[in-house]
Scaffold this active site. Structure first.
Site, short mmCIF file in Angstrom:
data_model
loop_
_atom_site.label_atom_id
_atom_site.label_comp_id
_atom_site.label_asym_id
_atom_site.label_seq_id
_atom_site.Cartn_x
_atom_site.Cartn_y
_atom_site.Cartn_z
CG HIS A 46 20.72 19.69 22.03
ND1 HIS A 46 21.14 19.76 23.34
CD2 HIS A 46 20.34 18.41 21.82
CE1 HIS A 46 20.99 18.56 23.91
NE2 HIS A 46 20.52 17.73 23.01
CB VAL A 73 29.29 21.12 19.58
CG1 VAL A 73 29.76 22.51 19.99
CG2 VAL A 73 28.56 21.18 18.25
CG MET A 115 16.35 12.66 25.64
SD MET A 115 16.36 11.24 26.77
CE MET A 115 17.97 11.44 27.53
CE LYS A 127 27.91 12.57 24.35
NZ LYS A 127 26.79 12.97 25.17
#
Lengths: 281, 281
Positions: free
Chosen positions: B37, B176, B30, B149
């Site tokens: 990412h 992360v 998104m 996540k």
């Protein structure tokens, strides 16, 4: 012709064909093949390098009180019929192959599934959309062939493909009829002789409706009432619904205008028959 | 790097790549890209000939009172970040391109969407599954990269791909974290300084739970109560849920056994943070 029972094996054949640049056409069926299916197979055969037909009586599209158990199954006849039409691959999976344990994903095509047959068969079109979505992912056809007899199904599958972006064209093939006008259906074989004699009334009533429209009638109520009187006057069949809807959106119409779908469902004993016509008004 | 705004244009690029036998990797996002990412993009870049990233803030996965309007958008930064990671194609469609008028098809992954976050965000995972299904049909990736996540999302998408037979592998990439343990999230930028200081409590509580389990604790109730006490003792955050579930089926556990997912959601003011760990017990 190859008869394939597993997804893995089918994927391999499809991949090989694609690597060779072949186009893939696909006809999904529940077997008990009749002349309606034959026309779909012929178009598919003619227009594609690889013609794939699936035969799978999909439990998810039958309600708990519907005819899943008794739905006609005739493997040998179906296979020889497909062979005669030069189909390349018959996909004939088990229920467990399609719905393994812990299966829980479904495709819902919203309001399109709520009216017409959907009103009386809750969950039916969810089952249809889901299995067709799965088959599209397994077969990855360039073109999908569907029969106009299942008009609502055609609209739903087209909308699903558009909405969820499958890269597949849909071709809708006209309903094939017996000499007396009865639409071909695997369920026709359930009919008693008496019921079979009465069953052409569905199409007769639709043709009469068409005539009334060509004479200028435009009120949906009037047309539906006319069909109702006609069916009730001529048969023992119990009408489930008669509706005039927009052929694209399936929205019920008060006044007939544009592309109109007139559809009905009639019970003959335990057998439910459907039919429809499209008219440009 | 190509920035593509239409499905049609993307399909053309994908088709050309496929015809040349290229493998396709895909990272759906998104936007508001962060180091989480970046790791997904790196894996995707490394393992595929063509690396495709989508940036689309999907309205269908936000509830009416959620932060769709205010969700962080930062096109230029996202693009330069993707460029630096040698992404081949950014797919950056408009809402109308993804949801044209009369859109009405949805994918529902059943009971998996009902617990954990799904309990508090009705319709969220239907929106997620639907847009990912669409993107799978548009991008047709061999491999899809998702971040751990969003643990429930990972389980749902894997189940959906298995159930509906997309021919796509899923790789789940570890969460992360910032130096202090806070899981990377686009929503972290909503936090005030004070909230930011408190936010690492989510991961701290999960690590404490892990320690308790390694010391022999097995009652989910005990573990959840311990996490609750810890979070409440250290922050102003309002706990939405803390749950111990089976990592595959997401079934709530009474006794921890097998592959266990411990997940929680905590509100800091208007900002909702989630985190989770997987433990083999």
């Amino acid at each position: 012709m190859k008869i394939v029972r597993t997804i893995k094996q089918l994927r391999r054949l499809i991949q090989t064909a694609k690597q060779r640049g072949k186009t893939i056409g696909f006809v999904p069926t529940m077997g008990a093949l009749h002349k309606g299916h034959v026309l779909l197979m012929r178009r598919c055969r003619k227009e594609n390098d690889l013609a794939v037909v699936s035969i799978f009586v999909n439990p998810k599209q039958f309600g708990p009180k519907e005819d899943f158990k008794h739905y006609p199954r005739n493997k040998q006849k179906d296979i020889s019929l497909a062979k005669r039409e030069n189909v390349d691959i018959i996909f004939y999976p088990s229920v467990d192959e399609i719905y393994p344990s812990r299966y829980c994903s479904y495709i819902d095509v919203g309001h399109l599934t709520k009216g017409l047959c959907g009103k009386f068969r809750p969950g039916h079109f969810r089952g249809v959309a889901t299995v067709v979505g799965k088959l599209l992912n397994i077969v990855t056809p360039g073109t999908l062939y569907l029969g106009q007899k299942d008009a609502q199904q055609c609209v739903i599958i087209q909308q699903m493909i558009r909405d969820l972006n499958w890269d597949t064209k849909v071709k809708i093939i006209p309903t094939v009829r017996e000499a007396d006008g009865l639409a071909m259906s695997s369920r026709n074989q359930y009919l008693t002789d008496r019921q079979r004699q009465e069953a052409p009334v569905l199409y007769q009533s639709l043709r009469l409706a068409k005539q009334h429209i060509s004479e200028g009638k435009r009120q949906a109520k009037t047309i539906c009432a006319m069909i109702r009187r006609f069916v009730q006057g001529k048969t023992s069949g119990a009408i489930q619904y008669i509706e005039c809807v927009d052929a694209q959106t399936l929205t019920p119409l008060r006044v007939l205008k544009g592309s109109v779908l007139i559809a009905l469902a009639v019970w003959f004993g335990e057998t439910r028959l459907i039919d429809n016509i499209r008219i440009d008004v």
